[in-house]
Design a protein around this motif. Structure first.
Motif, mmCIF file in Angstrom:
data_model
loop_
_atom_site.group_PDB
_atom_site.id
_atom_site.type_symbol
_atom_site.label_atom_id
_atom_site.label_comp_id
_atom_site.label_asym_id
_atom_site.label_seq_id
_atom_site.Cartn_x
_atom_site.Cartn_y
_atom_site.Cartn_z
ATOM 1 N N ALA A 186 -4.719 -4.848 -3.066
ATOM 2 C CA ALA A 186 -3.879 -3.839 -2.429
ATOM 3 C C ALA A 186 -4.804 -2.931 -1.617
ATOM 4 O O ALA A 186 -4.509 -2.556 -0.412
ATOM 5 N N GLN A 187 -6.003 -2.414 -2.151
ATOM 6 C CA GLN A 187 -7.014 -1.800 -1.467
ATOM 7 C C GLN A 187 -7.565 -2.723 0.099
ATOM 8 O O GLN A 187 -7.688 -2.212 0.974
ATOM 9 N N CYS A 188 -7.688 -3.947 -0.378
ATOM 10 C CA CYS A 188 -8.038 -4.982 0.668
ATOM 11 C C CYS A 188 -6.940 -4.881 1.942
ATOM 12 O O CYS A 188 -7.416 -4.848 2.827
ATOM 13 N N GLN A 189 -5.887 -4.877 1.452
ATOM 14 C CA GLN A 189 -4.725 -4.920 2.420
ATOM 15 C C GLN A 189 -4.703 -3.490 2.974
ATOM 16 O O GLN A 189 -4.411 -3.744 4.240
ATOM 17 N N GLY A 190 -5.159 -2.481 2.536
ATOM 18 C CA GLY A 190 -5.131 -1.142 3.185
ATOM 19 C C GLY A 190 -6.135 -1.356 4.429
ATOM 20 O O GLY A 190 -6.110 -0.636 5.417
ATOM 21 N N LEU A 191 -7.088 -2.240 4.608
ATOM 22 C CA LEU A 191 -8.129 -2.226 5.563
ATOM 23 C C LEU A 191 -7.509 -2.688 6.900
ATOM 24 O O LEU A 191 -7.989 -2.051 7.849
ATOM 25 N N GLU A 192 -6.377 -3.567 6.905
ATOM 26 C CA GLU A 192 -5.909 -3.768 7.846
ATOM 27 C C GLU A 192 -4.141 -4.066 7.531
ATOM 28 O O GLU A 192 -3.762 -4.962 7.459
ATOM 29 N N PRO A 193 -3.500 -2.721 7.600
ATOM 30 C CA PRO A 193 -2.118 -2.779 6.945
ATOM 31 C C PRO A 193 -1.275 -3.708 7.707
ATOM 32 O O PRO A 193 -0.399 -4.066 7.088
ATOM 33 N N GLY A 194 -1.336 -4.010 9.038
ATOM 34 C CA GLY A 194 -0.615 -4.694 9.817
ATOM 35 C C GLY A 194 -0.761 -6.267 9.477
ATOM 36 O O GLY A 194 0.019 -7.236 9.844
ATOM 37 N N THR A 195 -1.610 -6.730 8.758
ATOM 38 C CA THR A 195 -2.027 -7.996 8.511
ATOM 39 C C THR A 195 -0.891 -8.405 7.229
ATOM 40 O O THR A 195 -0.755 -7.895 6.183
ATOM 41 N N PRO A 196 -0.244 -9.491 7.668
ATOM 42 C CA PRO A 196 0.695 -10.309 6.679
ATOM 43 C C PRO A 196 0.105 -10.853 5.261
ATOM 44 O O PRO A 196 -1.337 -10.925 5.329
ATOM 45 N N LYS A 197 0.637 -10.357 4.261
ATOM 46 C CA LYS A 197 -0.061 -10.772 2.698
ATOM 47 C C LYS A 197 -0.352 -12.151 2.725
ATOM 48 O O LYS A 197 -1.477 -12.503 2.239
ATOM 49 N N SER A 236 -4.112 -13.028 1.787
ATOM 50 C CA SER A 236 -4.203 -14.166 0.811
ATOM 51 C C SER A 236 -5.115 -15.240 1.322
ATOM 52 O O SER A 236 -6.116 -15.803 0.434
ATOM 53 N N HIS A 237 -4.855 -15.819 2.258
ATOM 54 C CA HIS A 237 -5.660 -17.045 2.688
ATOM 55 C C HIS A 237 -7.253 -16.755 3.034
ATOM 56 O O HIS A 237 -7.997 -17.391 2.812
ATOM 57 N N HIS A 238 -7.519 -15.385 3.596
ATOM 58 C CA HIS A 238 -8.876 -14.721 3.809
ATOM 59 C C HIS A 238 -9.537 -14.761 2.623
ATOM 60 O O HIS A 238 -10.707 -15.208 2.360
ATOM 61 N N LEU A 239 -8.847 -14.231 1.299
ATOM 62 C CA LEU A 239 -9.345 -13.936 0.231
ATOM 63 C C LEU A 239 -9.789 -15.466 -0.515
ATOM 64 O O LEU A 239 -10.678 -15.520 -1.181
ATOM 65 N N LYS A 240 -8.783 -16.271 -0.309
ATOM 66 C CA LYS A 240 -9.133 -17.610 -0.895
ATOM 67 C C LYS A 240 -10.305 -18.341 -0.270
ATOM 68 O O LYS A 240 -11.088 -19.070 -0.862
#
Lengths: 120, 120
Positions: free
Chosen positions: A46-57, A61-65
């Motif tokens: 969730a915190q990673c998501q906060g870095l670029e809130p407009g990025t689709p989940k 997920s792909h980037h983290l993978k």
């Protein structure tokens, strides 16, 4: 909470390949994630998501993978969340100086021009 | 000899982006080319071809273009040939320690497993 507790595969340190690490770090959004974790410590998804809130989940997920499979980050269950941490010791052991060189350039011009998913 | 004397565009040092450099170096065949040039000095295109004789010329051409456009190498006319050289000063100035970290890992395990175009 199946999804949050599932153990994901990670390469052993000796199976981490330089070209995979370089590829994982070659995307501006992934590099921003690594900079965030290197600077502020382990982050929840969730915190990673906060870095670029407009990025689709799905994109996050792909980037983290990609980062996990390259051996750059660990992604482990942590309560009802998942925690992403930098594999600094493994990377420093395999490729001395690489992470510092990549992150050391974060302070100046490059952050402005490679940041926020903007491809040069 | 039009093809051999044509000047090709190269980014200025301040327009070289970290993510582009990392991407250019993230391919095993391109990394091998950079290691060759770093170790043995500037090479003609024919000498680059000799590194992996089975590689189609179009593939080598694509790799050299990716490296040039990222700011990793210079590709200049030299008589009836073209010479490929490493932009070490520009890279060291922009991203101190990066090239040494990438090339410093060439001596051990990684050369064996990332070399010769083998994707891990």
């Amino acid at each position: 909470m199946m999804a949050a507790t599932r153990m994901l595969p990670h390469p052993d340190a000796h199976d981490v390949h330089l070209t995979d690490v370089l590829f994982a770090l070659s995307d501006p959004a992934r590099l921003d994630l690594v900079r965030l974790i290197a600077q502020d410590g382990p982050q929840t998804v969730a915190q990673c998501q906060g870095l670029e809130p407009g990025t689709p989940k799905s994109t996050l997920s792909h980037h983290l993978k990609t980062l996990r499979e390259a051996g750059v980050v660990r992604n482990v269950p942590s309560g009802r969340q998942r925690t992403i941490s930098l594999r600094r010791d493994d990377l420093d052991g395999r490729f001395p100086g690489l992470l510092d060189a990549v992150l050391g350039t974060a302070g100046d011009a490059d952050l402005a021009d490679s940041g926020r998913g903007q491809q040069s």
